[in-house]
Design a protein around this motif. Structure first.
Motif, short mmCIF file in Angstrom:
data_model
loop_
_atom_site.label_atom_id
_atom_site.label_comp_id
_atom_site.label_asym_id
_atom_site.label_seq_id
_atom_site.Cartn_x
_atom_site.Cartn_y
_atom_site.Cartn_z
N MET A 1 0.82 -1.37 -0.38
CA MET A 1 0.02 -0.59 0.35
C MET A 1 0.78 1.35 -0.20
O MET A 1 2.03 1.35 0.66
CB MET A 1 -0.99 -0.20 1.03
CG MET A 1 -1.55 1.23 1.38
SD MET A 1 -2.84 1.33 2.73
CE MET A 1 -4.31 -0.46 2.19
N ALA A 2 0.81 2.23 -0.25
CA ALA A 2 1.35 3.55 -1.17
C ALA A 2 1.01 4.47 0.15
O ALA A 2 0.60 4.08 1.52
CB ALA A 2 1.00 3.77 -2.35
N LYS A 3 2.90 4.95 0.39
CA LYS A 3 2.82 5.37 1.79
C LYS A 3 2.41 7.19 0.95
O LYS A 3 3.77 7.92 0.03
CB LYS A 3 3.61 5.72 2.94
CG LYS A 3 3.60 4.64 3.50
CD LYS A 3 2.37 4.27 4.00
CE LYS A 3 1.51 3.25 5.36
NZ LYS A 3 1.37 3.64 6.25
N VAL A 4 2.00 8.06 1.69
CA VAL A 4 1.90 9.55 0.99
C VAL A 4 2.14 10.72 1.37
O VAL A 4 1.89 10.32 2.94
CB VAL A 4 0.53 9.50 0.17
CG1 VAL A 4 0.50 10.84 -0.24
CG2 VAL A 4 -0.32 8.37 -0.61
N ILE A 5 2.94 11.50 0.98
CA ILE A 5 3.96 12.35 1.66
C ILE A 5 3.18 13.78 0.94
O ILE A 5 3.93 13.95 -0.11
CB ILE A 5 5.31 12.48 2.10
CG1 ILE A 5 5.76 11.51 3.08
CG2 ILE A 5 5.70 13.61 2.79
CD1 ILE A 5 7.41 11.04 2.93
N SER A 6 2.76 14.18 1.92
CA SER A 6 2.87 15.91 1.23
C SER A 6 3.43 17.61 1.70
O SER A 6 4.10 17.16 2.97
CB SER A 6 1.38 16.84 1.97
OG SER A 6 0.38 15.99 0.94
N LEU A 7 4.02 17.68 0.82
CA LEU A 7 4.96 18.81 1.13
C LEU A 7 4.52 20.26 1.48
O LEU A 7 4.34 20.09 0.52
CB LEU A 7 6.47 18.88 0.09
CG LEU A 7 7.41 17.60 0.55
CD1 LEU A 7 6.87 16.50 -0.15
CD2 LEU A 7 8.68 17.94 0.28
N THR A 18 12.42 21.27 -4.80
CA THR A 18 13.34 20.93 -4.95
C THR A 18 13.88 19.53 -4.17
O THR A 18 14.22 18.31 -4.05
CB THR A 18 14.17 21.47 -4.53
OG1 THR A 18 14.66 22.80 -5.54
CG2 THR A 18 16.26 20.70 -4.29
N LEU A 19 13.56 19.73 -3.08
CA LEU A 19 13.18 18.97 -1.82
C LEU A 19 12.24 17.85 -2.11
O LEU A 19 12.06 15.88 -2.28
CB LEU A 19 12.64 19.11 -0.66
CG LEU A 19 12.83 18.07 0.72
CD1 LEU A 19 13.70 17.52 0.99
CD2 LEU A 19 12.31 18.83 1.98
N THR A 20 10.70 17.79 -2.66
CA THR A 20 10.18 16.85 -3.30
C THR A 20 11.08 15.87 -4.94
O THR A 20 10.40 14.84 -4.67
CB THR A 20 8.67 17.71 -3.63
OG1 THR A 20 8.00 18.76 -3.29
CG2 THR A 20 8.05 16.48 -4.96
N VAL A 21 11.17 16.50 -5.87
CA VAL A 21 11.69 16.70 -6.83
C VAL A 21 13.44 15.51 -6.11
O VAL A 21 13.27 14.16 -6.41
CB VAL A 21 12.81 17.09 -7.44
CG1 VAL A 21 13.05 16.61 -8.90
CG2 VAL A 21 11.06 17.62 -8.60
N ALA A 22 14.04 16.21 -5.68
CA ALA A 22 15.01 15.00 -4.90
C ALA A 22 14.72 13.45 -3.80
O ALA A 22 15.25 12.68 -4.76
CB ALA A 22 16.14 16.23 -4.42
N LYS A 34 8.23 2.34 -6.69
CA LYS A 34 8.40 3.04 -7.31
C LYS A 34 7.18 4.00 -6.83
O LYS A 34 6.72 3.70 -5.83
CB LYS A 34 7.02 1.95 -7.81
CG LYS A 34 6.25 2.09 -8.93
CD LYS A 34 4.86 1.18 -9.57
CE LYS A 34 4.75 1.25 -10.70
NZ LYS A 34 5.13 2.48 -11.69
N VAL A 35 7.85 5.26 -7.04
CA VAL A 35 7.27 6.62 -6.77
C VAL A 35 6.20 7.00 -7.57
O VAL A 35 6.66 7.92 -9.25
CB VAL A 35 7.95 7.16 -6.15
CG1 VAL A 35 8.04 8.60 -5.65
CG2 VAL A 35 9.74 6.19 -5.32
N LEU A 36 5.15 7.72 -7.03
CA LEU A 36 4.80 8.53 -8.22
C LEU A 36 4.69 10.47 -7.22
O LEU A 36 4.47 10.86 -6.23
CB LEU A 36 2.94 9.20 -7.95
CG LEU A 36 2.18 9.21 -8.66
CD1 LEU A 36 2.87 9.75 -10.09
CD2 LEU A 36 0.50 8.97 -8.24
N MET A 146 4.90 11.11 -3.29
CA MET A 146 5.40 12.95 -3.19
C MET A 146 4.25 13.74 -3.52
O MET A 146 4.04 13.93 -4.87
CB MET A 146 6.17 12.45 -3.10
CG MET A 146 7.08 11.51 -3.35
SD MET A 146 7.37 11.48 -1.30
CE MET A 146 8.19 12.83 -0.55
N ILE A 147 3.69 14.73 -2.47
CA ILE A 147 2.80 15.68 -3.37
C ILE A 147 3.59 16.96 -3.47
O ILE A 147 3.65 17.79 -2.09
CB ILE A 147 1.24 15.81 -2.76
CG1 ILE A 147 0.42 13.94 -2.64
CG2 ILE A 147 0.54 16.63 -3.20
CD1 ILE A 147 -0.87 14.24 -1.99
#
Length: 285
Positions: A1-7, A18-22, A34-36, A146-147
């Protein structure tokens, strides 16, 4: 199951994109996850850091961006398709990182949000569920999501928060960048209560740190000592120093063979790798 983080941070210029992308790139390329990346910021910074601007424009015209998620709520005939909108194997590293996908944003979200506010519709219980409903069938294909949120707590951010397990606050350790942290925590706690969401604070990440600046040293100490009291849980041990390489790495027109080349072979490559490891340690998977 995916874990979702909002920045999220209520102030721009703190290194959120920059942090989201890195983090997404390191999770996919180094840890094989596997990342979205979901870019819900109308500024589209994460989007154009991960795909070519001409590709973004073509998809925007065709309705293959996050904008269609929200426009479908007012249109008679829905057009959003996650299969068509999600772009696979994105990044300017090695022609694309396998397992790193993107749901792109659109600058037209600004006009859409203004229209919603002008008509007095506001943010409703149904309107914060639009993203969740649109990607419900796809989200659990990923290990991590990553959002990249806009610098506010409006409609788009609330859609991101609703599907998130955690929120992460990037900060520059100065007065302006840290001033709104209590408001973020309080508002998200209220949102969690009102929506019965599962979101929890993951912590603060200090970026653009200047070791010689007394203000930065003082603020860093205060942030660490206030973590539990103010409710943001922790300040991550890994600190991202101020450097030009991080900003340059977000230019998609430059291409790189690997992450070491993109983020420099010493710093900030090592910091981003250590931070990714630290984030994954605190994420319950």
């Amino acid at each position: 199951m995916a874990k979702v983080i909002s920045l999220i941070n209520l102030k721009g210029g703190v290194g959120k994109t920059t942090l989201t992308v890195a983090l997404a790139e390191f999770m996919a390329a180094v840890y094989g996850l596997k990342v979205l990346v979901i870019d819900i910021d109308p500024q589209t910074n994460s989007t154009v850091a991960l795909i070519d601007e001409h590709e973004w424009k073509r998809r925007n015209v065709r309705g293959q961006t996050l904008l269609s998620v929200f426009k479908d709520s007012v249109n008679k005939y829905p057009v959003f398709s996650a299969d068509e909108a999600i772009i696979k194997d994105v990044s300017n590293v090695g022609g694309g990182i396998k397992g790193l996908d993107l749901l792109p944003s659109s600058i037209d979200l600004i006009e859409f949000q203004d229209e919603v506010l002008y008509k007095g519709k506001g943010v409703t219980q149904d309107s914060v569920m639009q993203l969740r409903n649109a990607i419900a069938d796809r989200i659990n294909e990923y290990d991590m999501v990553m959002i990249d949120c806009p610098p506010d707590l409006g409609l788009f951010t609330q859609n991101g928060l609703l599907i998130s397990d955690y929120y992460l606050i990037p900060v520059v350790p100065d007065i302006l960048s840290t001033y709104g942290i209590p408001q973020i925590v309080q508002r998200i706690n209220r949102f969690k209560k009102n929506t019965a969401s599962k979101i929890s604070p993951l912590g603060l990440v200090v970026s653009k740190y200047r070791a010689q600046a007394s203000v930065h040293k003082g603020q860093l100490h205060r942030l660490k000592s206030s973590a539990v009291k103010l409710g943001y849980q922790r300040v991550f041990s890994t600190i991202i120093p101020e450097n030009n390489q991080s900003a340059a790495a977000m230019d998609y027109s430059a291409s790189y063979q690997n992450l070491q080349e993109k983020y420099s072979y010493n710093r900030p490559y090592q910091e981003y790798r250590q931070l990714t490891e630290e984030v994954l340690k605190y994420v319950k998977r």
